[in-house]
Design an enzyme around this catalytic site. Structure first.
Site, PDB file in Angstrom:
ATOM      1  N   ASP A  80       0.839  -1.176  -0.029  1.00  0.00           N
ATOM      2  CA  ASP A  80       0.066  -0.038   0.056  1.00  0.00           C
ATOM      3  C   ASP A  80       0.810   1.250  -0.109  1.00  0.00           C
ATOM      4  O   ASP A  80       0.661   1.978  -0.717  1.00  0.00           O
ATOM      5  CB  ASP A  80      -0.934   0.030   1.176  1.00  0.00           C
ATOM      6  CG  ASP A  80      -0.379  -0.222   2.541  1.00  0.00           C
ATOM      7  OD1 ASP A  80       1.088  -0.543   2.682  1.00  0.00           O
ATOM      8  OD2 ASP A  80      -0.925  -0.356   3.402  1.00  0.00           O
ATOM      9  N   ASP A 124       7.132   3.900   3.075  1.00  0.00           N
ATOM     10  CA  ASP A 124       7.392   4.812   4.121  1.00  0.00           C
ATOM     11  C   ASP A 124       8.892   4.869   4.381  1.00  0.00           C
ATOM     12  O   ASP A 124       9.680   5.575   3.699  1.00  0.00           O
ATOM     13  CB  ASP A 124       6.572   4.643   5.394  1.00  0.00           C
ATOM     14  CG  ASP A 124       6.496   5.652   6.314  1.00  0.00           C
ATOM     15  OD1 ASP A 124       6.721   7.033   6.050  1.00  0.00           O
ATOM     16  OD2 ASP A 124       6.229   5.164   7.584  1.00  0.00           O
ATOM     17  N   LYS A 172       5.773   7.918   0.289  1.00  0.00           N
ATOM     18  CA  LYS A 172       6.134   9.334   1.215  1.00  0.00           C
ATOM     19  C   LYS A 172       7.777   9.146   1.086  1.00  0.00           C
ATOM     20  O   LYS A 172       8.527   8.643   2.007  1.00  0.00           O
ATOM     21  CB  LYS A 172       5.702   9.026   2.552  1.00  0.00           C
ATOM     22  CG  LYS A 172       4.400   8.986   3.052  1.00  0.00           C
ATOM     23  CD  LYS A 172       4.188   9.131   4.626  1.00  0.00           C
ATOM     24  CE  LYS A 172       3.081   8.258   4.878  1.00  0.00           C
ATOM     25  NZ  LYS A 172       3.125   8.344   6.322  1.00  0.00           N
ATOM     26  N   ASP A 174      -4.568   1.651   7.174  1.00  0.00           N
ATOM     27  CA  ASP A 174      -5.536   1.631   8.457  1.00  0.00           C
ATOM     28  C   ASP A 174      -4.902   2.465   9.452  1.00  0.00           C
ATOM     29  O   ASP A 174      -3.590   2.787   9.385  1.00  0.00           O
ATOM     30  CB  ASP A 174      -5.566   0.468   9.040  1.00  0.00           C
ATOM     31  CG  ASP A 174      -4.381  -0.140   9.616  1.00  0.00           C
ATOM     32  OD1 ASP A 174      -3.314  -0.001   8.739  1.00  0.00           O
ATOM     33  OD2 ASP A 174      -4.138  -0.763  10.786  1.00  0.00           O
TER      34      ASP A 174
HETATM   35  P1  IMP Z   1       7.849   1.209   5.997  1.00  0.00           P
HETATM   36  O1  IMP Z   1       8.269  -0.293   6.392  1.00  0.00           O
HETATM   37  O2  IMP Z   1       8.236   2.024   7.052  1.00  0.00           O
HETATM   38  O3  IMP Z   1       8.205   1.302   4.707  1.00  0.00           O
HETATM   39  O4  IMP Z   1       6.299   1.068   6.042  1.00  0.00           O
HETATM   40  C1  IMP Z   1       5.212   0.344   5.452  1.00  0.00           C
HETATM   41  C2  IMP Z   1       4.046   0.053   6.276  1.00  0.00           C
HETATM   42  O5  IMP Z   1       4.019   1.026   7.246  1.00  0.00           O
HETATM   43  C3  IMP Z   1       3.137  -0.105   5.324  1.00  0.00           C
HETATM   44  O6  IMP Z   1       2.751  -1.389   4.647  1.00  0.00           O
HETATM   45  C4  IMP Z   1       1.757   0.500   6.215  1.00  0.00           C
HETATM   46  O7  IMP Z   1       1.290  -0.735   6.632  1.00  0.00           O
HETATM   47  C5  IMP Z   1       2.484   1.365   7.276  1.00  0.00           C
HETATM   48  N1  IMP Z   1       2.383   2.859   7.084  1.00  0.00           N
HETATM   49  C6  IMP Z   1       3.335   3.871   6.797  1.00  0.00           C
HETATM   50  N2  IMP Z   1       2.641   4.970   6.557  1.00  0.00           N
HETATM   51  C7  IMP Z   1       1.281   4.779   6.876  1.00  0.00           C
HETATM   52  C8  IMP Z   1       0.320   5.799   6.946  1.00  0.00           C
HETATM   53  O8  IMP Z   1       0.530   6.924   6.615  1.00  0.00           O
HETATM   54  N3  IMP Z   1      -0.871   5.224   7.038  1.00  0.00           N
HETATM   55  C9  IMP Z   1      -1.141   3.876   7.374  1.00  0.00           C
HETATM   56  N4  IMP Z   1      -0.328   2.924   7.059  1.00  0.00           N
HETATM   57  C10 IMP Z   1       1.052   3.565   6.932  1.00  0.00           C
HETATM   58 MG    MG Z   2       1.028  -2.426   5.419  1.00  0.00          MG
END
Ligand code: IMP
Ligand code: MG
Length: 194
Positions: free
Chosen positions: A110, A113, A141, A169
């Site tokens: 989805d 981040d 992001k 979520d």
């Molecule tokens: P990363 O490992 O930090 O890149 O994060 C990825 C996961 O964090 C995604 O698959 C989402 O489940 C969650 N996530 C990151 N940002 C958001 C947000 O703004 N809203 C909801 N879930 C987020």
């Molecule tokens: Mg996720």
């Protein structure tokens, strides 16, 4: 590509303070993204791995715009989020059921981040000796990256705001909103969820 859109008040779901990506923006972008993906793979079969739960809605709608032969599997990653911030390390839970060796794998999530989740899963998939691995995310992001990672296909670049809707979520709520937006602050940690 809109990074923000102001909708008429009656199109704004009650839980949201603002909408960043409207339902119409999502529909239009998915059609184009599906065509880009289909063009890149030509007539090859694609083995899609969706990161659940967040990528469920996106994957279901995107796949309808890809006419290649597709195999679908899902992977679950332990939540390492504390409220709206990432803490600690993600961990892959359970096993894939499809064999990925010599397959063209498209990993779908989805949102990208910090980059920790997708770099972990890509590393794991590469050990299974696929023919190729590419990644596709609905949202990026870019300003929040903690590990170097770029997705091959991106729906929308968004600013550093915590968003919900269309699969994303907050504490497992709001995944069913048809658009993506910023949650009203008084709905974060409401006492009735304790
Ligand atoms: P990363 O490992 O930090 O890149 O994060 C990825 C996961 O964090 C995604 O698959 C989402 O489940 C969650 N996530 C990151 N940002 C958001 C947000 O703004 N809203 C909801 N879930 C987020
Ligand atoms: Mg996720």
């Amino acid at each position: 590509m809109p990074s923000s859109a102001v909708l008429p008040a009656n199109d704004l779901p009650a839980a949201l303070e603002s909408v960043l990506v409207s339902e119409a923006d999502i529909k239009n972008r998915l059609r184009k993204l599906g065509a880009e993906i289909a063009a890149l793979y030509g007539d090859q079969e694609i083995t899609v791995v969706a990161v659940i739960n967040g990528a469920i809605l996106f994957t279901a709608d995107l796949l309808r715009h890809i006419d290649n032969p597709v195999r679908l599997d899902c992977i679950r990653v332990s939540s390492y989020r504390n409220e709206t911030k990432s803490t600690g390390k993600p961990q892959v839970l359970g096993h894939l059921s499809l064999d990925l060796a010599n397959r063209h794998v498209l990993l779908i999530d989805d949102i990208l981040d910090t980059g920790k989740t997708l770099s972990l899963i890509v590393g794991m998939i590469k050990k299974l000796q696929p023919a190729s691995v590419r990644t596709c995310v609905l949202l990026d992001k870019r300003g929040r990256r903690e590990v170097e990672f770029e997705a091959d296909f991106v729906g929308f670049q968004i600013p550093d705001k915590f968003v919900v809707g269309y699969g994303l979520d907050y504490a497992e709520r709001y995944r069913n909103l048809p658009c993506i937006g910023v949650l009203k602050s008084h709905l974060q940690n409401p006492p009735e969820w304790a």
